[in-house]
Motif scaffolding. Structure first.
Motif, mmCIF file in Angstrom:
data_model
loop_
_atom_site.group_PDB
_atom_site.id
_atom_site.type_symbol
_atom_site.label_atom_id
_atom_site.label_comp_id
_atom_site.label_asym_id
_atom_site.label_seq_id
_atom_site.Cartn_x
_atom_site.Cartn_y
_atom_site.Cartn_z
ATOM 1 N N ASP A 92 2.632 -32.280 -7.721
ATOM 2 C CA ASP A 92 1.885 -32.976 -8.773
ATOM 3 C C ASP A 92 0.390 -32.931 -8.466
ATOM 4 N N GLY A 93 0.060 -33.109 -7.190
ATOM 5 C CA GLY A 93 -1.337 -33.075 -6.780
ATOM 6 C C GLY A 93 -1.965 -31.711 -7.049
ATOM 7 N N TYR A 94 -1.199 -30.660 -6.767
ATOM 8 C CA TYR A 94 -1.730 -29.312 -6.973
ATOM 9 C C TYR A 94 -2.018 -29.080 -8.453
ATOM 10 N N LEU A 95 -1.118 -29.557 -9.315
ATOM 11 C CA LEU A 95 -1.330 -29.370 -10.753
ATOM 12 C C LEU A 95 -2.546 -30.145 -11.237
ATOM 13 N N ALA A 96 -2.773 -31.316 -10.633
ATOM 14 C CA ALA A 96 -3.896 -32.151 -11.072
ATOM 15 C C ALA A 96 -5.226 -31.622 -10.528
ATOM 16 N N ASN A 97 -5.217 -31.223 -9.279
ATOM 17 C CA ASN A 97 -6.468 -30.807 -8.633
ATOM 18 C C ASN A 97 -6.097 -29.899 -7.457
ATOM 19 N N ALA A 98 -5.966 -28.616 -7.755
ATOM 20 C CA ALA A 98 -5.451 -27.669 -6.759
ATOM 21 C C ALA A 98 -6.366 -27.599 -5.539
ATOM 22 N N ASP A 99 -7.651 -27.546 -5.780
ATOM 23 C CA ASP A 99 -8.603 -27.435 -4.673
ATOM 24 C C ASP A 99 -8.430 -28.578 -3.692
ATOM 25 N N TYR A 100 -8.387 -29.778 -4.268
ATOM 26 C CA TYR A 100 -8.298 -30.944 -3.395
ATOM 27 C C TYR A 100 -6.966 -30.969 -2.639
ATOM 28 N N ALA A 101 -5.877 -30.642 -3.332
ATOM 29 C CA ALA A 101 -4.567 -30.657 -2.674
ATOM 30 C C ALA A 101 -4.580 -29.702 -1.481
ATOM 31 N N LEU A 102 -5.199 -28.544 -1.656
ATOM 32 C CA LEU A 102 -5.266 -27.582 -0.551
ATOM 33 C C LEU A 102 -6.156 -28.108 0.575
ATOM 34 N N GLN A 103 -7.222 -28.799 0.206
ATOM 35 C CA GLN A 103 -8.104 -29.380 1.250
ATOM 36 C C GLN A 103 -7.342 -30.372 2.145
ATOM 37 N N THR A 104 -6.415 -31.125 1.550
ATOM 38 C CA THR A 104 -5.678 -32.102 2.371
ATOM 39 C C THR A 104 -4.814 -31.376 3.410
ATOM 40 N N LEU A 105 -4.228 -30.234 2.985
ATOM 41 C CA LEU A 105 -3.446 -29.462 3.961
ATOM 42 C C LEU A 105 -4.350 -28.922 5.062
ATOM 43 N N ALA A 106 -5.502 -28.429 4.647
ATOM 44 C CA ALA A 106 -6.442 -27.866 5.621
ATOM 45 C C ALA A 106 -6.857 -28.929 6.639
ATOM 46 N N ALA A 107 -7.052 -30.160 6.160
ATOM 47 C CA ALA A 107 -7.454 -31.245 7.061
ATOM 48 C C ALA A 107 -6.387 -31.487 8.122
ATOM 49 N N ALA A 108 -5.124 -31.480 7.688
ATOM 50 C CA ALA A 108 -4.029 -31.717 8.631
ATOM 51 C C ALA A 108 -3.913 -30.566 9.631
ATOM 52 N N LEU A 109 -4.057 -29.358 9.123
ATOM 53 C CA LEU A 109 -3.915 -28.191 10.004
ATOM 54 C C LEU A 109 -5.038 -28.123 11.023
ATOM 55 N N LYS A 110 -6.250 -28.371 10.548
ATOM 56 C CA LYS A 110 -7.414 -28.298 11.436
ATOM 57 C C LYS A 110 -7.296 -29.332 12.559
ATOM 58 N N ALA A 111 -6.693 -30.483 12.226
ATOM 59 C CA ALA A 111 -6.529 -31.536 13.236
ATOM 60 C C ALA A 111 -5.357 -31.250 14.175
ATOM 61 N N GLY A 112 -4.621 -30.183 13.904
ATOM 62 C CA GLY A 112 -3.593 -29.777 14.854
ATOM 63 C C GLY A 112 -2.150 -29.950 14.434
ATOM 64 N N ALA A 113 -1.886 -30.263 13.163
ATOM 65 C CA ALA A 113 -0.493 -30.445 12.718
ATOM 66 C C ALA A 113 0.319 -29.185 13.027
ATOM 67 N N ASP A 114 1.535 -29.378 13.540
ATOM 68 C CA ASP A 114 2.380 -28.245 13.894
ATOM 69 C C ASP A 114 3.084 -27.654 12.674
#
Lengths: 525, 525
Positions: B150-172
């Motif tokens: 739902d987030g991607y449909l509403a605001n794809a850029d932002y939804a992807l940024q949230t994943l990037a934040a988790a990955l950059k912080a080290g999420a496995d």
């Protein structure tokens, strides 16, 4: 091109193969009428060749006038050993007089050789003969290609030949059946595309079973791939794991795809139709059913609840009203309040003036629902409760004591007797009656005791009696809910009782039934 | 690359959100041990921040040694108003001591601004802080992107940024959640592909809900698209319409795709695990469940039955033994001789030798079915009937007389008493018992009378009791059908009774239940 997607319901035929489901001819007539009002395009009523109940259904259905749906009778291609004109099952299909006849035939070579025990060539002849025979009798013919997907994998050429045989003989639609329910969506679409490459411009349909838990997804994928006819059942009833659940298929198609469904479909009745079918089948309605279940829009987690109070979109994928369902917040369900107020108004009862009274009444209602009472369909009991909440309540009679005895000697049917002591005004009435079973005896005794005081009760008849075990795992100590329907010359009302004791639950419902009638006479509503 | 597909079970956390389900800490420990033996890769045990029961579970689970699975604790990103090191929920997650911690954060801009009531920027910080904090404590971190689709449909850029934040912080691992369950498979795959274009070489997972009835198909589509981590629950337990049903997902992946599951998964225990979870959750196991349901390989129609006797592949998409289930042949008015023969064979009863016997038995059966008896699910009664048809029948006891009395004084709950006289061999037994309702009293009296003669009856329990009114329009004189299920330490059997008198119908089913048990002990089948 999307407008002509047709919905073919087979609840009454394939759905009746569900374990534990057994529809009477009357049940089927009631469901057929509701399906027609709901707006499906086809209703498959049964298999007249397989059982007498279905023959009775078609005889009686001939008198119904459908507004939206066409009625279909179902059967198989002719038998190997009987010429088409003498085939008893095909003859019965014609005799039903339905405008549409659906027959299934074999697509899987293995089923031809090892099931029918005949040759591949003869099977093609069975298909062609049978379709042509039905067309000669002026029927719309839908050909169900049984086991099509498994057949295609085993012998693609032959599977396609069976479709060609049906089409050449004049079949109006050809339906690809995943009879064993083993096909996953990606595979399914590949095979559909292969069929479409072979046969352009014909009406192809899909009939999916749920053995892989993907019947709904399979149906959607088939429609997306271009199929224009979808078969399924209400609540996914059907043999083994059931058929594609039309409730989910329809809601998904209407609300989440660009497919245009027939405007006749009344999606806002979906939940009603779904629950009615469960009720008639006498099976519990699955609470967690997508779209139509009692839990489908119920919110339990604290976070969810506070979020949906701000904006329901946060945790609801659709507006539940579009499918006739409603949101439930498990900690504080306010949804009933407006119903209650309007019901009270109807009865000329004024509880609106006192907010405290409404609150107390709702609390009492919630408590009773928690105990297992259910007031949908038990208007009589609900109105008796409402009247009691007004403070103007005067009982019409009081129970002093009741004793029910069931006596059984060896293998003969037992005798049931009820002995009843009640007080009406200052008068004590002591009476007894026998009946067909203990509840019937109690009913007879109650009427016998009350009729001298309230002669209008003579005009009431009990028209329905239902029992539902609520916590069946508690076995013989389980709680039961009894529903009774009573009619007089003007109306029908339902009443309810709940107890671990079926006699007590029945007693509650009987007392409410009588009380409602006397209330109605007194207050003239 | 297929070998590393991991299975993440959240029955104990998301599954416990099911309406009506409430696991104790002990229940959870038992399920966790079974899931480990079954072979899943991760077990999400609970949310220690949300309730004390889950804290107790993790304390006790610390003493378990898992063979296959890693235990995960679940929680959310830190609160807006508390620094990460003082966040009570994150602290609790660390205190559980689990090797894996899973946290969810917001991907949908609308949920950030209207749910958390904070800015999009701050939410990214919450995600980054929380993941980094858990990584600093040496945990494997799985990041659940709530409402990702739902987030991607509403605001794809932002939804992807949230994943990037988790990955950059080290999420496995990063798991894409369809929290509201509203996404259909085709849409889901499009969005997954967009994420894959953005983030190569990371472990992505799927967490599907079933609000559109496509959670299983969604999970399969996601795996096919390349996701290597699948979340779900046993039996699809979960809030509203539930989560992806791991039973179906696992069986489909193992038996119908080229995905290689971990060799630790013991698919042949699937049915056992599924039924155990229902048992512990104290909810009925859904008969029609794909793969694991009691009806999943049950055959009712006569045509199907005669076909599967020749070759079971004809109407079974897989061999039921691969998932620990088994074939059942149901007896119904739609089926013929072949059903009976195969049932008798299963029971070790030889009626095949006498065609006349089979015919007589079938006539008797059809007569009973016409009266309203139904033998699907009443194997016990059927077997008693079959035994009686062999001519070797000796009754275990005889009824001399029974009397059941229900006594009610004014508004109190009635008392139920049964008085029973039976004869076993030459001995007359005269006894009485009270119960919760008349049927319970009768059951208790029958057991009391028989147990001195047949002590093995002490090991039987009634586990289910159902009532269906057959001709409800006959109201209180309607005929009822009673089903009873009884269990001993080895098996479960169903029995049936029909009468206008519910006590008589229950008596028949009780007598069959006891008789079947004694037959089973005597003949050792």
């Amino acid at each position: 091109m999307n407008a002509d997607l047709v919905i073919y319901d087979t609840t009454l035929r394939d759905g009746s193969q569900s374990e534990g489901v057994s529809f009477s001819a009357l049940d089927k007539l009631q469901i057929a009428s509701e399906l027609d009002r709901f707006g499906v395009d086809y209703i498959e009523g049964g298999w007249p060749g397989s059982n007498p109940k279905d023959i009775e259904f078609f005889e009686r259905a001939a008198g119904l006038e459908f507004q939206n749906a066409k009625l279909a009778a179902f059967g198989s291609t002719r038998r190997v050993d009987s010429p088409v004109r003498q085939d008893i099952n095909l003859t019965r299909l014609i005799e039903t007089g339905t405008p549409v006849v659906t027959i299934f035939g074999k697509s899987w070579d293995f089923h031809v050789t090892d099931g029918l025990c005949t040759t591949l060539e003869i099977n093609l002849q069975l298909i062609a003969d049978s379709v042509a025979f039905l067309k000669d009798h002026g029927r719309e013919v839908i050909y169900d290609a049984e086991h099509f997907f498994d057949g295609y994998l085993a012998n693609a050429d032959y599977a396609l030949q069976t479709l060609a045989a049906a089409l050449k003989a004049g079949a109006d639609s050809v339906v690809l059946c995943d009879t064993n329910g083993g096909t996953l969506p990606d595979h399914l679409v590949q095979i559909i595309q292969a069929v479409q490459n072979e046969f352009a411009q014909i009406r192809l349909g899909i009939h999916a079973h749920n053995d892989s838990d993907t019947a709904v997804a399979n149906s959607l994928a088939a429609v997306k791939a271009g199929l224009r006819h979808v078969q399924g059942t209400i609540n996914g009833l059907g043999e083994r794991c059931g058929n594609a659940n039309l409730c989910s298929v329809l809601a998904n198609l209407a609300l989440k795809t660009d497919q245009r469904l027939s405007p006749k479909i009344r999606l806002e009745k979906l939940t009603y139709v779904s629950r009615l079918v469960s009720e008639i089948a006498n099976i519990p309605h699955r609470e967690e059913s997508p779209y139509v279940g009692n839990s489908a829009f119920a919110h339990k987690g604290g976070i969810h609840v506070s979020a949906i109070r701000r904006n329901r979109r946060m945790y609801e994928h659709i507006d539940p009203q579009t499918v006739g369902n409603h949101q439930r917040v498990l900690i504080s369900d306010q949804s009933g309040q407006s119903n209650i107020l309007s019901k009270a108004e109807q009865m000329g009862i004024d509880i609106k003036s006192s907010k405290k009274q409404v609150r107390e009444f709702l609390d009492r209602l919630k408590h009773l629902e928690h105990l297992g009472y259910q007031f949908e369909g038990a208007d009589g009991s609900l109105q008796v409760l409402l009247k009691k909440a007004t403070g103007e309540w005067q009982p019409f009679f009081e129970l002093v004591s009741a004793r029910v005895t069931i006596d059984k000697q060896q293998q003969v049917e037992p005798l049931s007797e009820a002995v009843l002591k009640i007080r009406v005004g200052g008068v004590l009435e002591h009476t007894a009656a026998e009946g067909n079973g203990p509840v019937d005896a109690l009913d007879k005794a109650l009427r016998k005791a009350l009729e001298p005081f309230y002669p209008s009760l003579k005009k009431t008849t009990l028209v329905d009696y239902k029992v539902r075990v609520l916590n069946s795992e508690a076995a013989t100590a389980a709680k039961v809910r009894v529903f009774i329907e009573t009619a007089d010359e003007k109306s029908i009302w339902g009443t309810v009782g709940v107890s671990e004791n079926i006699i007590e639950a029945s007693w509650q419902a009987l007392v409410d039934s009588v009380t409602y009638k006397l209330m109605k006479d007194t207050d003239d509503f």
